[in-house]
Design a protein around this motif. Structure first.
Motif, PDB file in Angstrom:
ATOM      1  N   GLU A  88       0.827  -1.222   0.000  1.00  0.00           N
ATOM      2  CA  GLU A  88       0.000   0.000   0.000  1.00  0.00           C
ATOM      3  C   GLU A  88       0.856   1.265   0.000  1.00  0.00           C
ATOM      4  O   GLU A  88       0.321   2.365   0.079  1.00  0.00           O
ATOM      5  N   GLY A  89       2.178   1.107  -0.052  1.00  0.00           N
ATOM      6  CA  GLY A  89       3.061   2.265  -0.044  1.00  0.00           C
ATOM      7  C   GLY A  89       3.288   2.834   1.339  1.00  0.00           C
ATOM      8  O   GLY A  89       3.753   3.956   1.494  1.00  0.00           O
ATOM      9  N   LYS A  90       2.974   2.057   2.364  1.00  0.00           N
ATOM     10  CA  LYS A  90       3.167   2.502   3.761  1.00  0.00           C
ATOM     11  C   LYS A  90       4.530   2.026   4.261  1.00  0.00           C
ATOM     12  O   LYS A  90       4.974   0.918   3.946  1.00  0.00           O
ATOM     13  N   ARG A  91       5.142   2.859   5.076  1.00  0.00           N
ATOM     14  CA  ARG A  91       6.478   2.576   5.594  1.00  0.00           C
ATOM     15  C   ARG A  91       6.476   1.354   6.520  1.00  0.00           C
ATOM     16  O   ARG A  91       5.636   1.234   7.387  1.00  0.00           O
ATOM     17  N   ILE A  92       7.437   0.463   6.304  1.00  0.00           N
ATOM     18  CA  ILE A  92       7.609  -0.713   7.164  1.00  0.00           C
ATOM     19  C   ILE A  92       8.629  -0.339   8.234  1.00  0.00           C
ATOM     20  O   ILE A  92       9.735   0.089   7.926  1.00  0.00           O
ATOM     21  N   VAL A  93       8.203  -0.462   9.497  1.00  0.00           N
ATOM     22  CA  VAL A  93       9.122  -0.107  10.595  1.00  0.00           C
ATOM     23  C   VAL A  93       9.498  -1.300  11.435  1.00  0.00           C
ATOM     24  O   VAL A  93       8.939  -2.312  11.425  1.00  0.00           O
TER      25      VAL A  93
END
Length: 142
Positions: free
Chosen positions: A137-142
């Motif tokens: 989804e284009g969300k940052r993986i932390v």
């Protein structure tokens, strides 16, 4: 999408290539300046370092440069002397510096650039070394 984004880029550097690819993953085609061929002016360099919240010493690249041979590790050297060295031999400028309307960062590690980009990522992003940075989804993986 056209947004005023500039990257001071070294195509030989994996961190710089990853940073450029993350910018492009937002749909932005940045102004790419190969700083070894077209170094910033003294004023531009001073502004980039200040805007990124760094000291001049923090903006110097040590690895793979003549840093040690030039004696730049001498703590008595002034910012002016360090800037002189960086401008004389641009390989001493750490990379990549990225300037956007949101802010300026030295993108080390490369995902630091995400802090100053709009949230318009086009899906997943994986760095050259296989590290996943953004999910589907284009969300940052932390």
């Amino acid at each position: 999408m056209t947004t005023a984004v500039t990257i001071y880029h070294n195509p030989e550097c994996g961190t710089s290539r990853n940073t450029l690819a993350m910018i492009q993953n937002t749909g932005i085609e940045p102004n790419v300046i190969e700083y070894l061929k077209n170094p910033p002016s003294r004023q531009q360099l001073i502004k980039m370092i200040a805007d990124a919240g760094l000291s001049v010493r923090e903006a110097i690249r040590e690895k793979g440069t003549p840093y040690a041979e030039l004696g730049l590790d001498n703590p008595d050297l002034t910012d002016e002397k360090l800037l002189d060295a960086m401008l004389k031999d641009p390989i001493l400028i750490n990379r990549p510096f990225v300037i956007t309307p949101i802010g300026t960062r030295l993108a080390r590690p490369s995902e630091v650039v995400l802090d100053i980009l709009p949230e318009t990522h086009k899906g997943a992003f994986t760095k050259e070394d296989g590290e996943k940075v953004l999910d589907a989804e284009g969300k940052r993986i932390v």
